[in-house]
Design a protein around this motif. Structure first.
Motif, PDB file in Angstrom:
ATOM      1  N   ILE A 148      26.871  54.932  48.412  1.00  0.00           N
ATOM      2  CA  ILE A 148      27.513  54.203  47.316  1.00  0.00           C
ATOM      3  C   ILE A 148      26.603  54.196  46.092  1.00  0.00           C
ATOM      4  N   ARG A 149      25.310  53.948  46.319  1.00  0.00           N
ATOM      5  CA  ARG A 149      24.353  53.912  45.220  1.00  0.00           C
ATOM      6  C   ARG A 149      24.309  55.262  44.521  1.00  0.00           C
ATOM      7  N   GLY A 150      24.463  56.333  45.259  1.00  0.00           N
ATOM      8  CA  GLY A 150      24.433  57.673  44.690  1.00  0.00           C
ATOM      9  C   GLY A 150      25.705  58.041  43.949  1.00  0.00           C
ATOM     10  N   GLY A 151      26.642  57.118  43.841  1.00  0.00           N
ATOM     11  CA  GLY A 151      27.871  57.364  43.103  1.00  0.00           C
ATOM     12  C   GLY A 151      29.018  57.810  43.981  1.00  0.00           C
ATOM     13  N   ASP A 152      28.783  57.957  45.276  1.00  0.00           N
ATOM     14  CA  ASP A 152      29.829  58.389  46.187  1.00  0.00           C
ATOM     15  C   ASP A 152      30.524  57.159  46.769  1.00  0.00           C
ATOM     16  N   TYR A 153      31.104  56.357  45.877  1.00  0.00           N
ATOM     17  CA  TYR A 153      31.744  55.109  46.271  1.00  0.00           C
ATOM     18  C   TYR A 153      32.898  55.363  47.236  1.00  0.00           C
ATOM     19  N   ASP A 154      33.576  56.501  47.071  1.00  0.00           N
ATOM     20  CA  ASP A 154      34.706  56.830  47.942  1.00  0.00           C
ATOM     21  C   ASP A 154      34.273  57.138  49.366  1.00  0.00           C
ATOM     22  N   GLN A 155      32.989  57.373  49.583  1.00  0.00           N
ATOM     23  CA  GLN A 155      32.486  57.701  50.919  1.00  0.00           C
ATOM     24  C   GLN A 155      32.794  56.591  51.914  1.00  0.00           C
ATOM     25  N   ASN A 156      32.637  55.348  51.498  1.00  0.00           N
ATOM     26  CA  ASN A 156      32.880  54.230  52.391  1.00  0.00           C
ATOM     27  C   ASN A 156      34.242  53.626  52.066  1.00  0.00           C
ATOM     28  N   VAL A 157      35.257  54.125  52.720  1.00  0.00           N
ATOM     29  CA  VAL A 157      36.629  53.697  52.468  1.00  0.00           C
ATOM     30  C   VAL A 157      36.806  52.215  52.777  1.00  0.00           C
ATOM     31  N   ALA A 158      36.125  51.724  53.807  1.00  0.00           N
ATOM     32  CA  ALA A 158      36.261  50.309  54.180  1.00  0.00           C
ATOM     33  C   ALA A 158      35.760  49.395  53.074  1.00  0.00           C
ATOM     34  N   VAL A 159      34.596  49.696  52.509  1.00  0.00           N
ATOM     35  CA  VAL A 159      34.059  48.877  51.421  1.00  0.00           C
ATOM     36  C   VAL A 159      34.958  48.977  50.204  1.00  0.00           C
ATOM     37  N   GLN A 160      35.366  50.188  49.877  1.00  0.00           N
ATOM     38  CA  GLN A 160      36.206  50.390  48.698  1.00  0.00           C
ATOM     39  C   GLN A 160      37.521  49.622  48.814  1.00  0.00           C
ATOM     40  N   ALA A 161      38.210  49.749  49.938  1.00  0.00           N
ATOM     41  CA  ALA A 161      39.490  49.069  50.131  1.00  0.00           C
ATOM     42  C   ALA A 161      39.322  47.554  50.109  1.00  0.00           C
ATOM     43  N   CYS A 162      38.272  47.084  50.734  1.00  0.00           N
ATOM     44  CA  CYS A 162      38.014  45.650  50.797  1.00  0.00           C
ATOM     45  C   CYS A 162      37.804  45.078  49.397  1.00  0.00           C
ATOM     46  N   VAL A 163      36.934  45.694  48.631  1.00  0.00           N
ATOM     47  CA  VAL A 163      36.601  45.201  47.295  1.00  0.00           C
ATOM     48  C   VAL A 163      37.774  45.354  46.335  1.00  0.00           C
ATOM     49  N   ASP A 164      38.426  46.504  46.354  1.00  0.00           N
ATOM     50  CA  ASP A 164      39.522  46.759  45.420  1.00  0.00           C
ATOM     51  C   ASP A 164      40.683  45.795  45.599  1.00  0.00           C
ATOM     52  N   ASP A 165      40.850  45.284  46.803  1.00  0.00           N
ATOM     53  CA  ASP A 165      41.999  44.425  47.099  1.00  0.00           C
ATOM     54  C   ASP A 165      41.665  42.930  47.027  1.00  0.00           C
ATOM     55  N   ALA A 166      40.433  42.586  46.668  1.00  0.00           N
ATOM     56  CA  ALA A 166      39.985  41.199  46.757  1.00  0.00           C
ATOM     57  C   ALA A 166      40.063  40.437  45.440  1.00  0.00           C
ATOM     58  N   ASP A 167      40.268  39.128  45.571  1.00  0.00           N
ATOM     59  CA  ASP A 167      40.187  38.219  44.432  1.00  0.00           C
ATOM     60  C   ASP A 167      38.763  37.686  44.294  1.00  0.00           C
ATOM     61  N   VAL A 168      38.067  37.608  45.414  1.00  0.00           N
ATOM     62  CA  VAL A 168      36.682  37.138  45.441  1.00  0.00           C
ATOM     63  C   VAL A 168      35.878  38.050  46.363  1.00  0.00           C
ATOM     64  N   CYS A 169      34.656  38.387  45.935  1.00  0.00           N
ATOM     65  CA  CYS A 169      33.760  39.189  46.758  1.00  0.00           C
ATOM     66  C   CYS A 169      32.543  38.351  47.098  1.00  0.00           C
ATOM     67  N   ILE A 170      32.230  38.275  48.379  1.00  0.00           N
ATOM     68  CA  ILE A 170      31.102  37.486  48.850  1.00  0.00           C
ATOM     69  C   ILE A 170      30.110  38.429  49.503  1.00  0.00           C
ATOM     70  N   PHE A 171      28.870  38.378  49.060  1.00  0.00           N
ATOM     71  CA  PHE A 171      27.820  39.231  49.579  1.00  0.00           C
ATOM     72  C   PHE A 171      26.797  38.368  50.290  1.00  0.00           C
ATOM     73  N   LEU A 172      26.555  38.668  51.565  1.00  0.00           N
ATOM     74  CA  LEU A 172      25.532  37.968  52.345  1.00  0.00           C
ATOM     75  C   LEU A 172      24.348  38.917  52.458  1.00  0.00           C
TER      76      LEU A 172
END
Length: 150
Positions: free
Chosen positions: A45-69
């Motif tokens: 993701i840091r390298g710009g390949d955000y699409d590599q992690n479909v789970a992270v992308q789908a989760c964030v794109d569909d959210a009203d709030v993002c929580i990072f632990l």
């Protein structure tokens, strides 16, 4: 937070806290997407390949709030990855575990920053915006960095 969608991204060390936070969000009526992020995924993701992690992308794109632990392990990689999505217009909550640091990207993007041991953690997760220092004390009012027009 009734009928909102929440994205919960966490490092492996904070899996138990992630389960607790997910329960709080669900009890409050939110639809919760939970993603554990590993160093390899963070690097992509840091390298710009955000699409590599479909789970992270789908989760964030569909959210009203993002929580990072965030924990003390893999901090640089995980924070770099999370910083890519933290810059969105969603509410961003950062929960910092023991020994972890808060990089500038989160300091700039987060609506709330708290220590994982904060007594009012549930209230912050569910919508209260506060900013704490690593020792748990309230942070002074911050002045956001602004770019001057020429």
């Amino acid at each position: 937070m009734t009928s909102k969608k929440a994205c919960l991204v966490f490092v492996p060390k904070l899996a138990a806290l992630a389960q607790t936070v997910s329960s709080w969000l669900s009890e409050d009526g939110a639809e919760v997407c939970v993603v554990e992020i590993e160093p390899v995924e963070a690097d992509a993701i840091r390298g710009g390949d955000y699409d590599q992690n479909v789970a992270v992308q789908a989760c964030v794109d569909d959210a009203d709030v993002c929580i990072f632990l965030l924990g003390d392990e893999n901090t640089d990689e995980v924070l770099a990855a999370a910083g890519k999505v933290a810059a969105s217009k969603r509410r961003v909550v950062v929960v910092v575990g023991e020994g972890a640091s808060l990089p500038q990207i989160f300091d700039d993007a987060a609506d709330a920053v708290v220590n994982a041991t904060t007594p009012g953690l549930r209230e912050v997760i569910l919508g209260k915006d506060i900013r704490q220092l690593p020792d748990g004390s309230i942070a002074p009012q911050r002045v956001p960095a602004r770019v001057k027009c020429q």
